[in-house]
Write a protein that holds these residues in place. Structure first.
Motif, short mmCIF file in Angstrom:
data_model
loop_
_atom_site.label_atom_id
_atom_site.label_comp_id
_atom_site.label_asym_id
_atom_site.label_seq_id
_atom_site.Cartn_x
_atom_site.Cartn_y
_atom_site.Cartn_z
N GLY A 74 0.82 -1.21 0.00
CA GLY A 74 0.00 0.00 0.00
C GLY A 74 0.85 1.26 0.00
O GLY A 74 0.60 2.20 -0.76
N PHE A 78 1.21 3.96 -3.08
CA PHE A 78 0.89 5.36 -2.83
C PHE A 78 2.04 6.26 -3.28
O PHE A 78 1.83 7.30 -3.90
CB PHE A 78 0.58 5.59 -1.35
N GLY A 208 -9.91 3.94 -4.82
CA GLY A 208 -8.71 4.72 -4.54
C GLY A 208 -8.88 6.19 -4.91
O GLY A 208 -8.46 7.08 -4.16
N ILE A 236 -4.12 4.99 3.84
CA ILE A 236 -3.40 3.89 3.19
C ILE A 236 -3.70 2.57 3.89
O ILE A 236 -3.94 1.54 3.24
CB ILE A 236 -1.88 4.17 3.20
N MET A 239 -7.34 1.47 3.02
CA MET A 239 -7.43 0.93 1.66
C MET A 239 -6.76 -0.45 1.56
O MET A 239 -7.28 -1.36 0.93
CB MET A 239 -6.78 1.90 0.67
N SER A 240 -5.61 -0.60 2.22
CA SER A 240 -4.92 -1.89 2.21
C SER A 240 -5.77 -2.98 2.86
O SER A 240 -5.87 -4.10 2.35
CB SER A 240 -3.57 -1.78 2.93
N PRO A 250 -3.75 -4.43 -3.03
CA PRO A 250 -3.88 -3.03 -2.67
C PRO A 250 -3.08 -2.09 -3.56
O PRO A 250 -3.20 -0.87 -3.46
CB PRO A 250 -3.35 -2.98 -1.22
N CYS A 253 -5.24 0.22 -6.06
CA CYS A 253 -6.10 1.11 -5.28
C CYS A 253 -5.29 2.25 -4.66
O CYS A 253 -5.64 3.43 -4.79
CB CYS A 253 -6.82 0.32 -4.20
N CYS A 254 -4.18 1.90 -4.00
CA CYS A 254 -3.37 2.92 -3.32
C CYS A 254 -2.63 3.81 -4.32
O CYS A 254 -2.40 4.99 -4.06
CB CYS A 254 -2.38 2.26 -2.37
N MET A 257 -5.15 6.27 -5.38
CA MET A 257 -5.35 7.23 -4.31
C MET A 257 -4.26 8.29 -4.31
O MET A 257 -4.53 9.50 -4.21
CB MET A 257 -5.39 6.51 -2.96
#
Length: 414
Positions: A74, A78, A208, A236, A239-240, A250, A253-254, A257
């Motif tokens: 994650g 990010f 995300g 984070i 989301m993870s 993840p 998604c991260c 984000m």
């Protein structure tokens, strides 16, 4: 070793984390003298502490640290999101997409072909290994760019491709993982096997982006640095955890984000704050990965590991050359671009951990062992390949190259 002391569970876990972090740090002192990346030290630390060497960390503790993989992924994703500046992608986005798909997917196809035709491996194993091999570790390349203050079109293209590369690799892995799971479980193959991972990963991206929007609204100019970091880390982790609960990686998604937050807020400082928070998490992640490296299995990896190592590089070089030719890139970019994409570590190791859960034990262990053992080699030659590509493409001013050498010689003397 620690299990013989009959410690309380909390005391044992705390002591194990301290040993992991301190041992990782101490080994970096040695690898630094050898001019090797920290990731190499962390993986070797895990091997030494793990069940196949000195058995310092109990197996139960290693198993309990499995969640660190998803959390670390994650944070990695990010951080990659910071390179997704939409105004830059919009300017030459189609060219970036073509080049990224070529360098990533051609490398994957080459690996899959070699594993099936030359090494006679099962399709499920070959698919996952190919998808993982398509990923590039941006850290080594970006670190080299910063170290030598490299600039120019070649560098700009690298930064955009390595950001998009992980997104393409994650999507490829998601599709390959769904097919591999169907093959392992011997379930019927139909169109939904291909469509379902695209839908779930599309939902992960949407989730995300939504979380990035929420972050943008929560992190205002009035927030203190501490509160900004607390909000970012919380998002984070949320989301993870959600992605893990939904059985989705993840990473995508991260990454979405991070990209959404950056493009809404233009706030680079937050990424630097998060980056300064993550070293202990990343250290634990790589050390635990090293602990899971099955040393006895190395004797069976042999030619398969070497084949993966060599043909992934061939695939990256060929894919980059083809992609650069399609977008009509100058010769200085076309001829040397693939060298900058050799490094492979963080994302690949994380995907290997996910892939190991899908395959039967024998092939899951083989997959993890191949990726972890070759990751050490890639982290050794990766920075050198990236530096070579930057020099040959003329991206590093000659005075920066000399001043960097001069600086490092002073540091070594100190």
């Amino acid at each position: 070793m620690l299990s013989s002391f009959n410690l309380q569970p909390n005391s044992e876990l705390g002591l194990c984390l301290a040993i992991i972090l301190l041992s990782g740090f101490l080994l970096t002192r040695i690898t630094k003298l050898l001019k090797l990346p920290n990731v190499t030290a962390y993986i070797l630390t895990g091997v030494l502490l793990g069940p196949f060497c000195f058995k310092v960390i109990p197996t139960a503790v290693i198993s309990s640290l499995g969640f660190v993989t998803d959390v670390a992924l994650g944070f990695i994703a990010f951080g990659v999101g910071r390179y997704f500046r939409f105004h830059e992608l919009k300017r030459n986005g189609i060219n970036i997409l073509i080049l990224t798909c070529c360098e990533a997917l051609i490398a994957a196809v080459v690996i899959i072909f070699v594993m099936i035709v030359i090494f006679r491996q099962p399709l499920a194993f070959a698919l996952l290994l190919g998808a993982i091999g398509s990923a590039t570790a941006p850290a080594s390349t970006i670190m080299t760019i910063r170290q030598y203050q490299a600039k120019g079109d070649f560098v700009n293209l690298i930064l955009q491709v390595v950001a998009l590369d992980d997104a393409v690799s994650i999507l490829a892995f998601s599709v390959c993982a769904a097919i591999a799971e169907a093959l392992v479980q011997r379930s019927a193959m139909n169109i939904m096997v291909f469509i379902e991972p695209l839908i779930t990963n599309g939902m992960a991206v949407a989730m995300g982006i939504g979380c990035g929007f929420v972050m943008h609204k929560m992190i205002t100019e009035k927030r203190s640095d501490d509160n900004r970091l607390i909000i970012a880390v919380s998002m984070i982790l949320i989301m993870s955890a959600l992605c893990t609960a939904l059985d989705v990686s993840p990473l995508l998604c991260c990454m979405a984000m991070g990209a959404a937050y950056l493009n809404l807020s233009k706030d680079i400082q937050l990424f630097d704050q998060v980056s300064s928070f993550t070293p202990p998490i990343m250290t634990i992640f790589f050390v635990v990965s090293g602990m899971n490296l099955n040393i006895p299995a190395l004797r069976y990896v042999g030619l398969i590991g070497l084949g993966f190592f060599f043909f992934r590089i061939v695939g990256k070089l060929a894919g980059s050359w083809i992609g650069c030719t399609l977008i009509q890139a100058p010769a200085t970019i076309r001829n040397y671009f693939g060298l900058a994409l050799v490094p492979s570590a963080g994302v690949a190791i994380g995907l290997a951990a996910l892939g190991q859960r899908i395959l039967p034990d024998e092939y899951g262990t083989l997959l993890s062992t191949v990726i972890l053992s070759t990751a050490i080699l890639y982290e050794i030659i990766g920075p050198l390949c990236a530096k070579t590509s930057l020099i040959l493409s003329g991206s590093i001013p000659r005075e920066n190259l000399h001043s960097s050498h001069h600086k490092h010689s002073h540091q070594a003397a100190a």
